[in-house]
Design an enzyme around this catalytic site. Structure first.
Site, short mmCIF file in Angstrom:
data_model
loop_
_atom_site.label_atom_id
_atom_site.label_comp_id
_atom_site.label_asym_id
_atom_site.label_seq_id
_atom_site.Cartn_x
_atom_site.Cartn_y
_atom_site.Cartn_z
N ARG A 117 27.47 102.09 17.91
CA ARG A 117 28.28 101.47 18.96
C ARG A 117 27.31 101.11 20.08
O ARG A 117 26.75 101.99 20.74
CB ARG A 117 29.33 102.47 19.44
N HIS A 144 34.20 93.62 17.22
CA HIS A 144 34.77 94.97 17.09
C HIS A 144 35.61 95.01 15.80
O HIS A 144 36.84 95.14 15.86
CB HIS A 144 35.62 95.29 18.31
N GLN A 147 38.19 98.01 14.96
CA GLN A 147 39.43 97.95 15.72
C GLN A 147 40.39 96.94 15.10
O GLN A 147 41.59 97.20 14.96
CB GLN A 147 39.14 97.57 17.17
N ASP A 239 43.41 92.87 26.46
CA ASP A 239 42.32 93.82 26.64
C ASP A 239 41.97 93.85 28.13
O ASP A 239 42.44 93.00 28.91
CB ASP A 239 41.10 93.39 25.80
N CYS A 279 43.75 97.46 22.52
CA CYS A 279 42.76 98.31 21.87
C CYS A 279 42.46 99.59 22.65
O CYS A 279 41.89 100.53 22.10
CB CYS A 279 41.48 97.53 21.62
N ARG A 307 43.16 103.61 13.80
CA ARG A 307 41.69 103.60 13.77
C ARG A 307 41.19 104.63 12.78
O ARG A 307 40.23 104.38 12.02
CB ARG A 307 41.13 103.89 15.18
#
Length: 320
Positions: A117, A144, A147, A239, A279, A307
Site C-alpha cells: 500500500r 485501488h 476495494q 470518496d 470506500c 474487503r
C-alpha cells in the site's frame, strides 16, 4: 444479508499472477474471483474452516496508513491458515534507501506473496517486476483494485447482477474513480463520473475504460454535472475530497467540491432502489451528508466487510 447461490464457476487458474489493476484480468477472471469470494464468505458464515494457505506468509508493506486494508488482509491470511506480516516503511530498509528491486528479491525468498500500500503506482509495478511471488496492490495514488472487487461483490449480492447497471461516482477523479471505471467497464456496467473542472479522472484511464466498454457493451460518461451522472443510477459512490498525500490541498478543495456533495437533493435523481457506497473513511458533512451515508440506502458496512471476502478470494487464487 442473503448470499447468492454459486451457479457458475469458470475454470480459471490465477496461481502465481500479480494483482495490480483490474485491467490485467478478463471479465471471466473477475467473475471467478467474485464467485470464489461468495463461496468463501458462505463457508465463513457457516462456521466451516477452509485453510488453503496453511503455512504460507504474506508480506504486507505499508507506506500509507490503513484500517480496512491492514485488518482485512491480516484476518484473511489467518482465516485461510496463513500469516500476514506487517512491514512498515519506517521499519524496513526500503524506507532507508534500499532499492525496490532488492527488496522484492529478498522478500521473495522469505514470503509466499507481497501486498503493498503505497503512493506511486510505478513502485508497485517495479516491485512486481523483480518479485518471484505474487504482488498485490493494496492501494496506490492511481488504483485501488482490491476495494473495487469488494464493491462489485457488494453490488452483485444486493442487485443480483452487474451488467447493465449504472454506477455514478461523484467527486475527485482519483484512484477510486479509476478502478471503478475499469472494473465497471469490464463487467458491463455503465459508469458516470462527475468531477469539478480540473479534477477529472486521468485521460489515459478514461480511454482505457472506453476501449474496454466497446467490447462489453457498457457506457462511460465523464461530466462536470452531478445530476447528469446520478440520473437513473442504480449505485451512487463517493470518496473524500482530499486523499492521503493531498492534505495541503484540503482547504482549496473545500471551496471547489461542495456542489458535489451526495445529499438528499442529488440522490432524488437516482432510481428509487439505489444503493450508496463509500470506500471509507468518510467525512460526514463534506462529500456526503449524514442522512445519506447513515440512511436506508447505504450499504457501506456490508461493503467494508466484503474487503475481507474479496481479498480472501485474491489470496486463495494467487497463492493457494
Amino acid at each position: 444479508m442473503k448470499l447468492l447461490a454459486i451457479e457458475w464457476k469458470p475454470k480459471v487458474n490465477l496461481k502465481g499472477r500479480d494483482f495490480l489493476t483490474l485491467s490485467d484480468f478478463s471479465t471471466e477472471e473477475i467473475w471467478y474471483l467474485l464467485h470464489l469470494a461468495l463461496e468463501l464468505k458462505t463457508l465463513q458464515k457457516e462456521g466451516k474452516e477452509y485453510k488453503p494457505l496453511l503455512g504460507k506468509t504474506l508480506g504486507m508493506i505499508f507506506e500509507k496508513s490503513s484500517t480496512r486494508t491492514r485488518v482485512s488482509f491480516e484476518v484473511a491470511m489467518y482465516q485461510l491458515g496463513g500469516q500476514g506480516l506487517f512491514l512498515s516503511s519506517s521499519d524496513i530498509q526500503l524506507g532507508r534507501g534500499e532499492t525496490i528491486g532488492d527488496t522484492a528479491q529478498v522478500l521473495s525468498r522469505y514470503v509466499d506473496g507481497i501486498m503493498i500500500r503505497t503512493f506511486a503506482h510505478k513502485k508497485v509495478v517495479e516491485l512486481a517486476r523483480y518479485a518471484t511471488v505474487p504482488v498485490i496492490n493494496g492501494l496506490t495514488d492511481s488504483f485501488h483494485p482490491c476495494q473495487v472487487l469488494a464493491d462489485l461483490l457488494t453490488i452483485y449480492e444486493i442487485k443480483g447482477a452487474l451488467k447493465g447497471l449504472k454506477l455514478a461516482f461523484i467527486g475527485d477523479g482519483n484512484n477510486m474513480s479509476h478502478s471503478l471505471l475499469i472494473g465497471g467497464a469490464k463487467m458491463g456496467m455503465d459508469i458516470a463520473v462527475a468531477s469539478p473542472e480540473g479534477y477529472a479522472p486521468d485521460d489515459q484511464v478514461v480511454k482505457l475504460a472506453k476501449d474496454i466498454a466497446k467490447s462489453t457493451g457498457s457506457q462511460i460518461v465523464i461530466t462536470t454535472e452531478p445530476v447528469e451522472a446520478v440520473a437513473d443510477a442504480d449505485v451512487i459512490y463517493t470518496d473524500v475530497w482530499a486523499s492521503m498525500g493531498q492534505e495541503a490541498e484540503q482547504k482549496e478543495r473545500e471551496k471547489v467540491f461542495p456542489p458535489y456533495q451526495v445529499n438528499e437533493e442529488l440522490v432524488s435523481y437516482a432510481k428509487e432502489d439505489y444503493i450508496f457506497l463509500h470506500c471509507l473513511p468518510a467525512h460526514r458533512g463534506e462529500e456526503v451528508s449524514s442522512e445519506i451515508i447513515d440512511g436506508e440506502h447505504s450499504v457501506i458496512f456490508d461493503e467494508a466487510e466484503n474487503r475481507l471476502h474479496a481479498q480472501k478470494a485474491i489470496l486463495t487464487a494467487l497463492m493457494g
